[in-house]
Scaffold this motif. Structure first.
Motif, PDB file in Angstrom:
ATOM      1  N   UNK A 238      36.805  49.570  24.522  1.00 37.39           N
ATOM      2  CA  UNK A 238      36.347  49.082  23.219  1.00 37.39           C
ATOM      3  C   UNK A 238      35.129  48.160  23.336  1.00 37.39           C
ATOM      4  N   UNK A 239      34.733  47.830  24.568  1.00 35.23           N
ATOM      5  CA  UNK A 239      33.579  46.953  24.786  1.00 35.23           C
ATOM      6  C   UNK A 239      33.921  45.543  25.201  1.00 35.23           C
ATOM      7  N   UNK A 240      35.221  45.244  25.361  1.00 33.13           N
ATOM      8  CA  UNK A 240      35.648  43.908  25.775  1.00 33.13           C
ATOM      9  C   UNK A 240      35.418  43.731  27.273  1.00 33.13           C
ATOM     10  N   UNK A 241      34.832  42.591  27.643  1.00 32.09           N
ATOM     11  CA  UNK A 241      34.601  42.312  29.061  1.00 32.09           C
ATOM     12  C   UNK A 241      35.244  41.006  29.515  1.00 32.09           C
ATOM     13  N   UNK A 242      35.767  40.226  28.576  1.00 27.25           N
ATOM     14  CA  UNK A 242      36.481  39.016  29.003  1.00 27.25           C
ATOM     15  C   UNK A 242      37.472  38.586  27.930  1.00 27.25           C
ATOM     16  N   UNK A 243      38.392  37.711  28.329  1.00 29.01           N
ATOM     17  CA  UNK A 243      39.467  37.251  27.452  1.00 29.01           C
ATOM     18  C   UNK A 243      39.531  35.727  27.508  1.00 29.01           C
ATOM     19  N   UNK A 244      39.602  35.104  26.329  1.00 26.65           N
ATOM     20  CA  UNK A 244      39.809  33.661  26.244  1.00 26.65           C
ATOM     21  C   UNK A 244      40.587  33.360  24.962  1.00 26.65           C
ATOM     22  N   UNK A 245      40.602  32.091  24.509  1.00 32.38           N
ATOM     23  CA  UNK A 245      41.536  31.716  23.446  1.00 32.38           C
ATOM     24  C   UNK A 245      40.923  30.900  22.308  1.00 32.38           C
ATOM     25  N   UNK A 246      39.590  30.875  22.211  1.00 28.57           N
ATOM     26  CA  UNK A 246      38.977  30.046  21.166  1.00 28.57           C
ATOM     27  C   UNK A 246      37.842  30.708  20.383  1.00 28.57           C
ATOM     28  N   UNK A 247      37.280  31.789  20.885  1.00 31.31           N
ATOM     29  CA  UNK A 247      36.011  32.288  20.352  1.00 31.31           C
ATOM     30  C   UNK A 247      36.071  32.778  18.913  1.00 31.31           C
ATOM     31  N   UNK A 248      37.197  33.311  18.456  1.00 29.16           N
ATOM     32  CA  UNK A 248      37.241  33.900  17.109  1.00 29.16           C
ATOM     33  C   UNK A 248      37.101  32.845  16.023  1.00 29.16           C
ATOM     34  N   UNK A 249      37.879  31.777  16.097  1.00 31.18           N
ATOM     35  CA  UNK A 249      37.770  30.731  15.074  1.00 31.18           C
ATOM     36  C   UNK A 249      36.454  29.969  15.236  1.00 31.18           C
ATOM     37  N   UNK A 250      35.980  29.819  16.451  1.00 25.55           N
ATOM     38  CA  UNK A 250      34.680  29.190  16.689  1.00 25.55           C
ATOM     39  C   UNK A 250      33.582  29.969  15.988  1.00 25.55           C
ATOM     40  N   UNK A 251      33.565  31.282  16.189  1.00 28.73           N
ATOM     41  CA  UNK A 251      32.534  32.120  15.573  1.00 28.73           C
ATOM     42  C   UNK A 251      32.618  32.086  14.056  1.00 28.73           C
ATOM     43  N   UNK A 252      33.832  32.188  13.512  1.00 30.24           N
ATOM     44  CA  UNK A 252      33.986  32.260  12.058  1.00 30.24           C
ATOM     45  C   UNK A 252      33.596  30.948  11.383  1.00 30.24           C
ATOM     46  N   UNK A 253      33.980  29.810  11.961  1.00 33.73           N
ATOM     47  CA  UNK A 253      33.669  28.520  11.350  1.00 33.73           C
ATOM     48  C   UNK A 253      32.189  28.182  11.462  1.00 33.73           C
ATOM     49  N   UNK A 254      31.573  28.531  12.587  1.00 30.06           N
ATOM     50  CA  UNK A 254      30.141  28.267  12.741  1.00 30.06           C
ATOM     51  C   UNK A 254      29.329  29.137  11.791  1.00 30.06           C
ATOM     52  N   UNK A 255      29.768  30.369  11.579  1.00 28.01           N
ATOM     53  CA  UNK A 255      29.070  31.258  10.644  1.00 28.01           C
ATOM     54  C   UNK A 255      29.156  30.707   9.227  1.00 28.01           C
ATOM     55  N   UNK A 256      30.327  30.224   8.818  1.00 23.79           N
ATOM     56  CA  UNK A 256      30.486  29.647   7.484  1.00 23.79           C
ATOM     57  C   UNK A 256      29.590  28.430   7.291  1.00 23.79           C
ATOM     58  N   UNK A 257      29.324  27.688   8.377  1.00 20.55           N
ATOM     59  CA  UNK A 257      28.511  26.479   8.286  1.00 20.55           C
ATOM     60  C   UNK A 257      27.025  26.750   8.459  1.00 20.55           C
ATOM     61  N   UNK A 258      26.658  27.996   8.701  1.00 12.61           N
ATOM     62  CA  UNK A 258      25.254  28.341   8.861  1.00 12.61           C
ATOM     63  C   UNK A 258      24.651  27.933  10.182  1.00 12.61           C
ATOM     64  N   UNK A 259      25.489  27.724  11.192  1.00 14.87           N
ATOM     65  CA  UNK A 259      25.007  27.289  12.501  1.00 14.87           C
ATOM     66  C   UNK A 259      24.698  28.473  13.410  1.00 14.87           C
ATOM     67  N   UNK A 260      23.633  28.334  14.197  1.00 10.65           N
ATOM     68  CA  UNK A 260      23.378  29.294  15.263  1.00 10.65           C
ATOM     69  C   UNK A 260      24.393  29.009  16.363  1.00 10.65           C
ATOM     70  N   UNK A 261      25.203  30.001  16.707  1.00 10.44           N
ATOM     71  CA  UNK A 261      26.301  29.760  17.640  1.00 10.44           C
ATOM     72  C   UNK A 261      26.367  30.829  18.711  1.00 10.44           C
TER      73      UNK A 261
END
Length: 315
Positions: A238-261
């Protein structure tokens, strides 16, 4: 309008918060930072912040601020780099020049709490044009240990690019897209450094370190080695190359705030070949330095460009 699109082409991009209730509050207490709008002059303390780096470990984030101080020529042999959040034991925060370094603990709930208060802090401080990067460690899939993965999209455990949260009993789904231009800039920085391999790929974010990541070494395991390998093979396909436990909420909240992340994580092992780390402490320490080196080089490069732009504007 999506703040991420609203900011494109703008000369000065603020940090958005989408909460009308904040305007009615006499004071906003950032409880887990031990900071507040009445007790601290947030614009004076943080108004010059242009780069924010977050990571799980307080020790790692202190190490990063010491490293970036040297990279930016701001190093003071006598400086102790005090923890700004010393009044609480939840998170640690350090600052040097335009760089803020904050720990977020482990897992989606911990980083979510930190981000709510961090985004409000940046907003109250009237920060603009902020770039935020998560640096950390991860388990790789089909990569040599030590490879840096710069996240293209954060996907859930079913390989879908979304973050789901229950709010008032209803399931809310948010995007996990990250800034593609920033990812490419980081990859170019890595290529110029030529010290380690970096790739842009999808990152799987899970709610658990053991069963949620198909490990065989947890207290409970109801699947076989073959089941694990089949799941990881599907993740890879599916294109996954690594696994961690924070990136999804990090990406979604930064996008809502208009931040380059961006998310920049080193792989400590190939999960298709094992579940537990076997390298020496020194080897693991050296691998953990790689995201710092890459992001430090990026910040140094960007800072020089900002200084040149300011200098030419004053001529």
């Amino acid at each position: 309008m999506d703040p991420g699109h609203e900011n494109q082409g703008s000369s000065s991009c603020p940090v958005y918060v989408h909460n009308p209730h904040l305007k009615t509050m006499k004071e906003d207490v950032l409880y887990h930072f031990n900071l507040g709008t009445s007790t601290h002059n947030l614009p004076a303390l943080f108004g010059d912040v242009k780069f924010v780096c977050v990571g799980g470990s307080p020790w790692r984030m202190k190490s990063f601020i010491e490293y970036i101080a040297g990279e930016l020529g701001l190093e003071d042999p006598k400086s102790e780099y005090p923890n700004i959040c010393a009044g609480t034991d939840r998170y640690a925060m350090y600052k040097v020049g335009p760089v803020l370094s904050v720990s977020h603990g482990m897992g989606i709930p911990s980083i979510s709490i930190m981000l709510h208060e961090l985004l409000k802090l940046l907003h109250h401080a009237h920060c603009t044009d902020v770039t935020i990067i998560r640096i950390g460690t991860s388990g790789g899939i089909g990569l040599e240990p030590g490879t840096i993965v710069i996240t293209k999209q954060s996907v859930d455990a079913t390989f879908l690019p979304k973050f789901e949260q229950v709010i008032l009993g209803k399931n809310v789904v948010r995007s996990t897209d990250l800034d593609t231009e920033l990812a490419e800039q980081l990859l170019q920085c890595s290529n110029r450094l030529n010290q380690f391999k970096s790739v842009i790929a999808n990152t799987m974010c899970t709610m658990d370190f053991y069963e949620g990541q198909a490990r065989l070494d947890g207290a409970f395991c109801s699947y076989t080695q073959e089941d694990k390998q089949d799941y990881l093979a599907k993740a890879y396909a599916s294109g996954v190359r690594n696994i961690e436990m924070e990136s999804s909420v990090f990406a979604s909240m930064c996008k809502l705030s208009g931040l380059k992340a961006a998310v920049v994580c080193v792989t400590l092992l190939d999960r298709q070949k094992g579940d537990q780390l076997s390298g020496s402490h020194q080897v693991l320490h050296d691998l953990q330095q790689r995201p710092q080196i890459l992001v430090g080089h990026f910040i140094k490069t960007q800072s020089l460009e900002i200084q040149k732009a300011v200098g030419s504007g004053n001529e």
